[in-house]
Design an enzyme around this catalytic site. Structure first.
Site, mmCIF file in Angstrom:
data_model
loop_
_atom_site.group_PDB
_atom_site.id
_atom_site.type_symbol
_atom_site.label_atom_id
_atom_site.label_comp_id
_atom_site.label_asym_id
_atom_site.label_seq_id
_atom_site.Cartn_x
_atom_site.Cartn_y
_atom_site.Cartn_z
ATOM 1 N N ASP A 25 4.173 6.269 -10.683
ATOM 2 C CA ASP A 25 3.413 5.126 -11.170
ATOM 3 C C ASP A 25 2.184 4.844 -10.306
ATOM 4 O O ASP A 25 1.115 4.494 -10.824
ATOM 5 C CB ASP A 25 4.321 3.897 -11.213
ATOM 6 C CG ASP A 25 3.735 2.768 -12.037
ATOM 7 O OD1 ASP A 25 3.426 2.994 -13.216
ATOM 8 O OD2 ASP A 25 3.567 1.668 -11.482
ATOM 9 N N ALA A 27 0.313 6.918 -8.501
ATOM 10 C CA ALA A 27 -0.742 7.892 -8.786
ATOM 11 C C ALA A 27 -1.423 7.577 -10.107
ATOM 12 O O ALA A 27 -2.661 7.615 -10.212
ATOM 13 C CB ALA A 27 -0.160 9.302 -8.811
ATOM 14 N N ASP A 190 -2.200 -0.513 3.591
ATOM 15 C CA ASP A 190 -1.829 -1.822 3.042
ATOM 16 C C ASP A 190 -2.968 -2.195 2.108
ATOM 17 O O ASP A 190 -4.060 -2.552 2.565
ATOM 18 C CB ASP A 190 -1.664 -2.854 4.159
ATOM 19 C CG ASP A 190 -1.200 -4.214 3.645
ATOM 20 O OD1 ASP A 190 -1.423 -4.496 2.450
ATOM 21 O OD2 ASP A 190 -0.629 -4.991 4.429
ATOM 22 N N HIS A 191 -2.728 -2.098 0.809
ATOM 23 C CA HIS A 191 -3.848 -2.223 -0.124
ATOM 24 C C HIS A 191 -4.520 -3.587 -0.067
ATOM 25 O O HIS A 191 -5.673 -3.726 -0.482
ATOM 26 C CB HIS A 191 -3.392 -1.902 -1.558
ATOM 27 C CG HIS A 191 -2.489 -2.928 -2.167
ATOM 28 N ND1 HIS A 191 -1.123 -2.907 -2.018
ATOM 29 C CD2 HIS A 191 -2.756 -4.009 -2.929
ATOM 30 C CE1 HIS A 191 -0.587 -3.914 -2.671
ATOM 31 N NE2 HIS A 191 -1.550 -4.605 -3.231
ATOM 32 N N ASP A 248 9.097 -7.418 1.713
ATOM 33 C CA ASP A 248 8.211 -6.845 0.706
ATOM 34 C C ASP A 248 6.786 -7.362 0.830
ATOM 35 O O ASP A 248 5.829 -6.617 0.586
ATOM 36 C CB ASP A 248 8.750 -7.143 -0.697
ATOM 37 C CG ASP A 248 7.977 -6.417 -1.787
ATOM 38 O OD1 ASP A 248 7.795 -5.191 -1.659
ATOM 39 O OD2 ASP A 248 7.537 -7.073 -2.751
ATOM 40 N N HIS A 253 1.509 -7.800 3.976
ATOM 41 C CA HIS A 253 0.345 -8.450 3.384
ATOM 42 C C HIS A 253 0.021 -9.793 4.045
ATOM 43 O O HIS A 253 -1.126 -10.061 4.412
ATOM 44 C CB HIS A 253 0.569 -8.678 1.886
ATOM 45 C CG HIS A 253 0.853 -7.438 1.115
ATOM 46 N ND1 HIS A 253 0.337 -6.211 1.463
ATOM 47 C CD2 HIS A 253 1.584 -7.216 -0.002
ATOM 48 C CE1 HIS A 253 0.741 -5.297 0.594
ATOM 49 N NE2 HIS A 253 1.501 -5.887 -0.296
#
Length: 516
Positions: A25, A27, A190-191, A248, A253
């Site tokens: 998912d 990718a 870490d997007h 999570d 984040h």
């Protein structure tokens, strides 16, 4: 290569991107569209290649169709024309691989060398492991054993969160990877650090004379960081029930956002200097020394069945693959302190949760109130000044000040000067994965997490998790579609504060001056 460049940025050097988990998912939703955007904007030229790696068999045409469907559904750029698309997708190849098979990695090396010759790539190789963390070590060992790291150019490893389950598991995982890759070759993604407004925090703070002098305990009353999700656990129930909001979202984040807000100005705007300052913040977090301290400063909650916009939402324990008696938290809020000279005594309130009313990531800086002895009387509404940084989904900032109400004698009302970046005509902001992939291939590690950041964050979070194991009965509840347990409101009320409305849900009496 298309000529519709939107953002100025240096071109990336030639490289081969290896996407392990190419049929997954991540990718499909993020990585393939990111590579296409980089190509469309001229940040990738013709000396690049992508090799998708996964266990399931795919023919070249099937893999190309997978990439096309990904671009059609998730890319911010539509496919321009057939000729350009054919030129782009020609850079993509596929390798069906059992990651435990050394011979398969040797075959991958031969395939890599052939595609490097085809596109004149000098040897840079970027290995993106969109895999479960427990596979990172084994894949790293086999990359080395299969000769994949013996090329003439550089090698870099990009790995996704979660990086371990706690400090001990993270340390074991890091030791495995370090047997193959040096720390400077490891890019822990870490997007959230790739989001436009997160990266803009540095500029807002350090490039404006009317913010940085006030950025301290003398002028700031508190800082609130909210990361809200409207969705439940969806198909991730099995994973989430063993993770929870603390691991999570908070460990990575939220603490990363906190470091960006609280860090000292770096001596130089270089990757290691910036990351040095972030680590100092994490090391300055006041640790919770007992379960009682955790209980006083941390709220954990789980959503129950609720009604939102006329739709009945199931309870967390009713979700697919979730234990019907689960005590996993879907909501986390905490009052934390950064015990250094700049921030001593200033509370940082952080909260994240699922099934909240609004999808948002927002930072609110509340400044100390002005003396009220000058403006007396009930008709005056002298509220604190706010600086609000909106990260997601609407990017922008606004400053809330007090001003005289037009037409009145001296009545005061809040006035917000708003800059909405997402509203700007012609702006097609890059996705976080685009920036981070582009940084990684150029060797810029500024917005990736270093090992000492990861370990410091786990050290802080583990204290909370250990206390929760001793007091499982402290789990609060909140109906799905609401802002969380009442205990989270009480956490701020103890200090005389309240959560500020987020994401455009401001008070009715605010007058907006929009700059878009």
């Amino acid at each position: 290569m298309a000529d519709n460049v939107t953002f100025d940025a240096p071109q990336a050097p030639g490289a081969v991107f290896f996407i392990f988990g190419a049929t997954g998912d991540l990718a499909r939703r993020k990585l393939f569209p990111a590579i296409y955007s980089l190509y469309r904007e001229g940040k990738l030229t013709e000396d690049f290649a992508v090799i998708g790696v996964a266990r399931r068999p795919r023919t070249p045409s099937e893999f190309h169709e997978d990439v096309m469907e990904s671009i059609r559904e998730f890319s911010r750029y539509p496919v321009a024309d057939e000729e350009e698309w054919a030129r782009f997708v020609d850079h993509f190849e596929y390798k069906s691989l059992d990651i435990n098979n050394i011979d398969g990695f040797r075959e991958l090396r031969e395939q890599t060398e052939a595609i490097e010759r085809k596109f004149g790539i000098a040897g840079g190789r970027l290995f993106y492991l969109a895999l479960a963390p427990e596979l990172f070590g084994g894949v790293s060992f086999n990359l080395k054993a299969g000769g994949m790291l013996d090329g003439p150019g550089w090698n870099r490893l990009v790995i996704e969160k979660p990086f371990g389950y706690n400090l001990e598991s993270a340390r074991e995982l890091n030791e495995q990877i370090n047997q193959v890759f040096k720390e400077e070759e490891i890019y822990r993604i870490d997007h959230y650090l790739g989001k436009e407004m997160v990266q803009n925090i540095e500029v807002i703070r350090f490039a404006n004379a009317f913010f940085e002098p006030l950025w301290n305990k003398q002028h700031i009353a508190n800082i609130q960081i909210t990361l809200g999700e409207t969705v439940g656990v969806e198909e991730r129930g099995g994973y989430y029930d063993h993770s929870g909001a603390l691991r999570d979202m908070a460990q990575n984040h939220m603490l990363q956002l906190l470091t960006m807000i609280a860090m000292e100005p770096p001596s130089r705007l270089l990757a290691e200097d910036i990351r040095d300052e972030k680590v100092k913040v994490l090391r300055s977090l006041r640790p919770f020394s007992s379960s009682d301290e955790v209980r006083k400063n941390v709220v954990r909650g789980q959503y129950t069945q609720g009604l939102f916009k006329g739709k009945t939402l199931p309870a967390y324990r009713q979700e697919d693959k979730v234990n019907p008696e689960s005590t996993t938290e879907t909501y986390f809020a905490a009052r934390v302190f950064v015990d250094n000279f700049r921030w001593a005594g200033v509370p940082f309130y952080i909260r994240t949760g699922k099934r909240l009313p609004v999808k948002t990531t927002e930072v609110v800086v509340e400044f100390k109130r002005m003396p009220t002895n000058v403006y007396l009387g009930q008709k005056h509404n002298l509220e604190p000044n706010l600086l609000v940084i909106r990260v997601n989904p609407m990017e922008g900032i606004y400053v809330k000040i007090n001003a005289k109400k037009p037409g009145s004698e001296s009545e005061i009302q809040p006035l917000a000067m708003d800059f909405c970046q997402s509203c700007m005509v012609g702006i097609n902001s890059p996705e976080a994965y685009e920036r981070l992939l582009h940084d990684a291939v150029r060797g810029d590690s500024t917005y990736f997490t270093r090992w000492d950041e990861v370990s410091s964050a786990w050290s802080f979070v583990d204290k909370i998790a250990e206390a929760w194991q001793e007091s499982a009965g402290d789990l609060a509840s909140y109906p799905a579609g609401t802002w969380g347990p009442v205990e989270a409101d009480q956490l701020l009320a103890q200090d005389g504060f309240h959560w500020w409305p987020v994401n455009g849900q401001e008070e009715d009496n605010v007058v907006w001056r929009v700059n878009s």
